[in-house]
Design a protein around this motif. Structure first.
Motif, PDB file in Angstrom:
ATOM      1  N   GLY A   8       0.782  -1.233   0.000  1.00 52.21           N
ATOM      2  CA  GLY A   8       0.000   0.000   0.000  1.00 52.21           C
ATOM      3  C   GLY A   8       0.808   1.275   0.000  1.00 52.21           C
ATOM      4  N   ASN A   9       2.126   1.194   0.181  1.00 53.25           N
ATOM      5  CA  ASN A   9       2.981   2.375   0.175  1.00 53.25           C
ATOM      6  C   ASN A   9       2.990   2.987  -1.226  1.00 53.25           C
ATOM      7  N   LEU A  10       2.700   4.298  -1.334  1.00 54.72           N
ATOM      8  CA  LEU A  10       2.657   4.940  -2.642  1.00 54.72           C
ATOM      9  C   LEU A  10       3.985   4.855  -3.388  1.00 54.72           C
ATOM     10  N   LEU A  11       5.058   4.627  -2.654  1.00 51.83           N
ATOM     11  CA  LEU A  11       6.346   4.428  -3.301  1.00 51.83           C
ATOM     12  C   LEU A  11       6.274   3.262  -4.289  1.00 51.83           C
ATOM     13  N   ALA A  12       5.458   2.256  -3.989  1.00 51.93           N
ATOM     14  CA  ALA A  12       5.295   1.115  -4.890  1.00 51.93           C
ATOM     15  C   ALA A  12       4.716   1.558  -6.225  1.00 51.93           C
ATOM     16  N   LEU A  13       3.785   2.502  -6.190  1.00 51.30           N
ATOM     17  CA  LEU A  13       3.203   3.011  -7.429  1.00 51.30           C
ATOM     18  C   LEU A  13       4.267   3.722  -8.259  1.00 51.30           C
ATOM     19  N   ALA A  14       5.121   4.485  -7.584  1.00 49.09           N
ATOM     20  CA  ALA A  14       6.199   5.176  -8.291  1.00 49.09           C
ATOM     21  C   ALA A  14       7.166   4.178  -8.927  1.00 49.09           C
ATOM     22  N   VAL A  15       7.467   3.110  -8.197  1.00 49.92           N
ATOM     23  CA  VAL A  15       8.368   2.076  -8.729  1.00 49.92           C
ATOM     24  C   VAL A  15       7.755   1.420  -9.963  1.00 49.92           C
ATOM     25  N   LEU A  16       6.478   1.099  -9.891  1.00 49.04           N
ATOM     26  CA  LEU A  16       5.804   0.493 -11.039  1.00 49.04           C
ATOM     27  C   LEU A  16       5.846   1.420 -12.249  1.00 49.04           C
ATOM     28  N   SER A  17       5.638   2.715 -12.015  1.00 48.63           N
ATOM     29  CA  SER A  17       5.666   3.664 -13.137  1.00 48.63           C
ATOM     30  C   SER A  17       7.052   3.724 -13.763  1.00 48.63           C
ATOM     31  N   ALA A  18       8.093   3.625 -12.929  1.00 52.14           N
ATOM     32  CA  ALA A  18       9.466   3.647 -13.452  1.00 52.14           C
ATOM     33  C   ALA A  18       9.746   2.404 -14.289  1.00 52.14           C
ATOM     34  N   LEU A  19       9.277   1.254 -13.822  1.00 49.37           N
ATOM     35  CA  LEU A  19       9.579   0.003 -14.511  1.00 49.37           C
ATOM     36  C   LEU A  19       8.777  -0.182 -15.795  1.00 49.37           C
ATOM     37  N   THR A  20       7.778   0.678 -16.035  1.00 51.14           N
ATOM     38  CA  THR A  20       7.110   0.627 -17.340  1.00 51.14           C
ATOM     39  C   THR A  20       8.046   1.115 -18.439  1.00 51.14           C
ATOM     40  N   GLN A  21       9.079   1.883 -18.066  1.00 51.29           N
ATOM     41  CA  GLN A  21      10.049   2.373 -19.048  1.00 51.29           C
ATOM     42  C   GLN A  21      10.938   1.243 -19.542  1.00 51.29           C
ATOM     43  N   ARG A  22      11.497   0.481 -18.589  1.00 53.38           N
ATOM     44  CA  ARG A  22      12.405  -0.630 -18.904  1.00 53.38           C
ATOM     45  C   ARG A  22      12.769  -1.319 -17.601  1.00 53.38           C
ATOM     46  N   GLY A  37      11.398  14.005 -10.060  1.00 56.24           N
ATOM     47  CA  GLY A  37      10.730  14.766  -9.007  1.00 56.24           C
ATOM     48  C   GLY A  37       9.555  14.046  -8.376  1.00 56.24           C
ATOM     49  N   LYS A  38       9.582  12.705  -8.395  1.00 52.79           N
ATOM     50  CA  LYS A  38       8.463  11.965  -7.821  1.00 52.79           C
ATOM     51  C   LYS A  38       8.329  12.184  -6.316  1.00 52.79           C
ATOM     52  N   ASP A  39       9.436  12.524  -5.657  1.00 57.37           N
ATOM     53  CA  ASP A  39       9.350  12.781  -4.220  1.00 57.37           C
ATOM     54  C   ASP A  39       8.648  14.099  -3.919  1.00 57.37           C
ATOM     55  N   GLN A  40       8.346  14.892  -4.958  1.00 57.26           N
ATOM     56  CA  GLN A  40       7.520  16.083  -4.793  1.00 57.26           C
ATOM     57  C   GLN A  40       6.052  15.791  -5.088  1.00 57.26           C
ATOM     58  N   ASP A  41       5.807  14.731  -5.839  1.00 55.39           N
ATOM     59  CA  ASP A  41       4.434  14.372  -6.199  1.00 55.39           C
ATOM     60  C   ASP A  41       3.753  13.531  -5.131  1.00 55.39           C
ATOM     61  N   MET A  42       4.538  12.788  -4.358  1.00 55.51           N
ATOM     62  CA  MET A  42       3.986  11.912  -3.328  1.00 55.51           C
ATOM     63  C   MET A  42       4.993  11.799  -2.191  1.00 55.51           C
ATOM     64  N   GLU A  43       4.500  11.433  -1.028  1.00 57.16           N
ATOM     65  CA  GLU A  43       5.393  11.289   0.126  1.00 57.16           C
ATOM     66  C   GLU A  43       6.216  10.020  -0.036  1.00 57.16           C
ATOM     67  N   VAL A 157       0.722  17.620 -15.682  1.00 57.11           N
ATOM     68  CA  VAL A 157      -0.616  17.893 -15.156  1.00 57.11           C
ATOM     69  C   VAL A 157      -0.608  17.999 -13.636  1.00 57.11           C
ATOM     70  N   GLU A 158       0.285  17.241 -12.954  1.00 60.00           N
ATOM     71  CA  GLU A 158       0.350  17.337 -11.504  1.00 60.00           C
ATOM     72  C   GLU A 158       0.881  18.698 -11.062  1.00 60.00           C
ATOM     73  N   SER A 159       1.742  19.323 -11.879  1.00 58.87           N
ATOM     74  CA  SER A 159       2.236  20.666 -11.570  1.00 58.87           C
ATOM     75  C   SER A 159       1.126  21.697 -11.742  1.00 58.87           C
TER      76      SER A 159
END
Length: 215
Positions: A8-22, A37-43, A157-159
């Motif tokens: 449930g940690n939002l960091l997991a979502l960030a990791v998944l988004s990164a791994l969609t690249q490669r 700048g993902k550490d500005q978008d989520m805790e 869009v988040e900005s």
């Protein structure tokens, strides 16, 4: 009601988004997230980063592809996103975008006990906040305009959202300041009298005792 997620940690979502690249090893993932700048978008609590990676691997959201070694550095495991991970990412984004959740900003906490300050001090502090908000808004607009010349709007869009929230807050603070400085704010005289005499008005005593209101 937010879903109960395997990780449930939002960091997991960030990791998944990164791994969609490669596929990447954890150090590459962390570097990419910082550069985006993902550490500005989520805790993001970087101290839990490797724990999150291990949990995601255990629950099948990511999978090890290979282990690589560069020079004398320790061996690093390269991970890829799994189909289960892609499904989880999309479902999570759908939930975050569609479903409002209660949030507790620090400013709201301060406003909830604003009566602890003398009205004149509250005005001074709110003016300071407004100045900082306006400065941040000007900087945010300039940065967004610059980025829009190089980056598709979809990835900013988040900005835009952050800027809109700051602008809305600034407008609300201006309105509050106008009421406080013109004397039209309801109960302002009683608020001021409390700080000057130390005596709570009867209605405030009733509220503190729970006979009225919701707090």
């Amino acid at each position: 009601m937010p879903k109960q997620r395997k990780v449930g940690n939002l960091l997991a979502l960030a990791v998944l988004s990164a791994l969609t690249q490669r596929p990447m090893h954890p150090y590459e993932i962390a570097t990419a997230l910082r550069s985006w700048g993902k550490d500005q978008d989520m805790e993001i609590k970087w101290g839990s980063f490797y724990t999150v990676i291990r949990n995601m691997d255990r629950h099948g959201l990511i999978a090890a592809v290979e282990s690589v070694r560069a020079g004398r550095r320790p061996e690093r495991t390269v991970y890829r996103i799994t189909e289960a991970g892609r499904t989880e990412m999309v479902d999570w984004v759908r939930e975050l975008v569609s479903t409002p959740e209660p949030e507790h900003p620090r400013f709201r906490a301060g406003l909830s006990v604003l009566a602890a300050l003398h009205p004149d001090e509250a005005v001074t502090l709110l003016r300071q906040r407004l100045e900082r908000l306006e400065e941040g808004i000007r900087a945010g607009r300039a940065t967004l305009a610059e980025h829009l010349r190089q980056i598709p709007r979809l990835f900013l869009v988040e900005s835009e959202y952050d800027l809109a929230i700051r602008e809305a807050e600034a407008a609300w603070v201006r309105d509050l300041l106008a009421e406080l400085t013109t004397g039209t704010y309801p109960g302002l005289d009683r608020w001021r009298a409390f700080h000057e005499t130390g005596e709570l008005p009867p209605e405030s005593t009733d509220l503190a005792g729970g006979s009225g209101g919701t707090r």
